[in-house]
Design a protein around this motif. Sequence first.
Motif, short mmCIF file in Angstrom:
data_model
loop_
_atom_site.label_atom_id
_atom_site.label_comp_id
_atom_site.label_asym_id
_atom_site.label_seq_id
_atom_site.Cartn_x
_atom_site.Cartn_y
_atom_site.Cartn_z
N THR A 1 11.04 -1.53 1.97
CA THR A 1 11.76 -2.01 0.79
C THR A 1 10.75 -2.23 -0.33
O THR A 1 9.53 -2.23 -0.10
CB THR A 1 12.47 -3.35 1.08
N HIS A 2 11.25 -2.43 -1.54
CA HIS A 2 10.35 -2.75 -2.65
C HIS A 2 9.50 -3.97 -2.30
O HIS A 2 8.30 -4.01 -2.56
CB HIS A 2 11.15 -3.02 -3.93
N GLU A 3 10.16 -4.97 -1.70
CA GLU A 3 9.47 -6.21 -1.39
C GLU A 3 8.39 -6.01 -0.33
O GLU A 3 7.26 -6.51 -0.46
CB GLU A 3 10.48 -7.27 -0.91
N SER A 4 8.70 -5.25 0.72
CA SER A 4 7.73 -5.07 1.80
C SER A 4 6.56 -4.18 1.37
O SER A 4 5.49 -4.23 1.97
CB SER A 4 8.41 -4.46 3.03
N LEU A 5 6.75 -3.40 0.32
CA LEU A 5 5.69 -2.51 -0.16
C LEU A 5 4.69 -3.21 -1.07
O LEU A 5 3.61 -2.66 -1.33
CB LEU A 5 6.31 -1.33 -0.93
N VAL A 6 5.03 -4.40 -1.58
CA VAL A 6 4.16 -5.07 -2.54
C VAL A 6 2.75 -5.26 -1.99
O VAL A 6 1.74 -4.99 -2.66
CB VAL A 6 4.75 -6.43 -2.98
N GLU A 7 2.63 -5.72 -0.74
CA GLU A 7 1.30 -5.98 -0.18
C GLU A 7 0.48 -4.69 -0.11
O GLU A 7 -0.74 -4.71 -0.33
CB GLU A 7 1.40 -6.61 1.20
N TYR A 8 1.13 -3.57 0.17
CA TYR A 8 0.40 -2.30 0.26
C TYR A 8 -0.04 -1.83 -1.12
O TYR A 8 -1.13 -1.27 -1.28
CB TYR A 8 1.27 -1.24 0.94
N LEU A 9 0.81 -2.02 -2.13
CA LEU A 9 0.45 -1.63 -3.49
C LEU A 9 -0.79 -2.39 -3.96
O LEU A 9 -1.72 -1.79 -4.51
CB LEU A 9 1.63 -1.91 -4.43
N LEU B 1 -6.93 7.26 -4.56
CA LEU B 1 -5.96 7.49 -5.63
C LEU B 1 -4.66 8.06 -5.07
O LEU B 1 -3.56 7.72 -5.53
CB LEU B 1 -6.54 8.45 -6.67
N GLY B 2 -4.79 8.90 -4.04
CA GLY B 2 -3.59 9.42 -3.39
C GLY B 2 -2.78 8.31 -2.75
O GLY B 2 -1.53 8.32 -2.80
N ASP B 3 -3.46 7.32 -2.17
CA ASP B 3 -2.75 6.20 -1.55
C ASP B 3 -1.98 5.38 -2.60
O ASP B 3 -0.88 4.89 -2.33
CB ASP B 3 -3.74 5.30 -0.81
N VAL B 4 -2.57 5.22 -3.79
CA VAL B 4 -1.87 4.51 -4.86
C VAL B 4 -0.67 5.33 -5.33
O VAL B 4 0.42 4.78 -5.56
CB VAL B 4 -2.82 4.23 -6.05
N LEU B 5 -0.86 6.64 -5.46
CA LEU B 5 0.25 7.51 -5.87
C LEU B 5 1.39 7.43 -4.87
O LEU B 5 2.57 7.41 -5.26
CB LEU B 5 -0.24 8.96 -6.00
N LEU B 6 1.07 7.35 -3.59
CA LEU B 6 2.12 7.23 -2.57
C LEU B 6 2.98 6.00 -2.81
O LEU B 6 4.21 6.05 -2.64
CB LEU B 6 1.48 7.16 -1.18
N GLU C 1 -3.91 -1.18 -1.89
CA GLU C 1 -4.41 0.14 -2.29
C GLU C 1 -5.11 0.08 -3.64
O GLU C 1 -6.12 0.77 -3.86
CB GLU C 1 -3.26 1.15 -2.33
N ALA C 2 -4.59 -0.72 -4.57
CA ALA C 2 -5.23 -0.85 -5.88
C ALA C 2 -6.62 -1.46 -5.73
O ALA C 2 -7.59 -1.00 -6.37
CB ALA C 2 -4.37 -1.70 -6.80
N TYR C 3 -6.75 -2.46 -4.88
CA TYR C 3 -8.06 -3.08 -4.65
C TYR C 3 -9.02 -2.10 -3.98
O TYR C 3 -10.23 -2.12 -4.25
CB TYR C 3 -7.92 -4.34 -3.80
N GLU C 4 -8.50 -1.24 -3.12
CA GLU C 4 -9.36 -0.26 -2.45
C GLU C 4 -9.89 0.77 -3.45
O GLU C 4 -11.04 1.21 -3.35
CB GLU C 4 -8.61 0.41 -1.31
N THR D 1 -13.84 1.32 -4.25
CA THR D 1 -14.43 2.65 -4.18
C THR D 1 -15.22 2.96 -5.44
O THR D 1 -16.34 3.50 -5.38
CB THR D 1 -13.33 3.71 -3.99
N ILE D 2 -14.67 2.60 -6.58
CA ILE D 2 -15.35 2.85 -7.86
C ILE D 2 -16.57 1.96 -8.00
O ILE D 2 -17.66 2.42 -8.36
CB ILE D 2 -14.37 2.62 -9.03
N GLU D 3 -16.41 0.68 -7.71
CA GLU D 3 -17.50 -0.28 -7.94
C GLU D 3 -18.67 -0.10 -6.98
O GLU D 3 -19.80 -0.46 -7.31
CB GLU D 3 -16.94 -1.71 -7.84
#
Length: 234
Positions: free
Chosen positions: A29-37, A61-66, A40-43, A47-49
């Motif tokens: 659900t949208h709610e259950s996906l929040v933790e993954y979003l 970046l692919g994981d964020v796009l997913l 993935e953004a932190y990852e 990676t950049i830093e």
Amino acid sequence: MAESPDPVGELLGVVAALREHCPWMGALTHESLVEYLLEEAYEVAETIETGADEADLKGELGDVLLQVVLHARLAEERGVFGFGDVVRGLTGKMIRRNPHVFRPDGSLQDSFPATVEEIVLKWDAVKKAESPERSTPFEGIPVALPALAQAQKTLDRAERAGLPLVEPAETRPVETKPAETKLADTIETEAELGELLLAVVRSARTRGFDAERALRGAVRRYQNRHPETSAPGS
């Protein structure tokens, strides 16, 4: 596996099939996906830093796009909007918010601004016109942001709105400034800043304070002291 001539379309098809045939994907659900979003953004940031391999960045970046594709798919299943609507909305926003580059029809302007300051002024003017109901520069800053990010964005907004970034006590002669201001003024590198912040958190922990909550409170008090009506958008 041969490369698809339409990689985005193929991805959308794969996700649609997973939603239909994979019980775990189908239960999202949208709610259950929040933790993954957020994860993935932190990852991506890590990676950049850390200067990781370019292949690692591509994968992250692919994981964020997913995450974007999944949220769009959930909305499409409800008949609200789909991935194409997200893309069209984003494209329109980029054109609308960057009149220094694009005409309203999306074609390029004949000339472009010479300075970043000009661009920021145009950007803020467009965002303010889009959200005239915003009464302060701080509206739209997510309250769920980590305290340091919230502090940085708050001060960025304040500077663009012409608000004072320092308190009266911090403008005194050096010898009469608050101790924390004197210490902060000695920082010359990001590494030194990191060590200072770690030391502050270590001291807070020793005394039973929550450093995140303390900074969030300081940011909130700063925002409340400056209830201005000139409000750049987010």
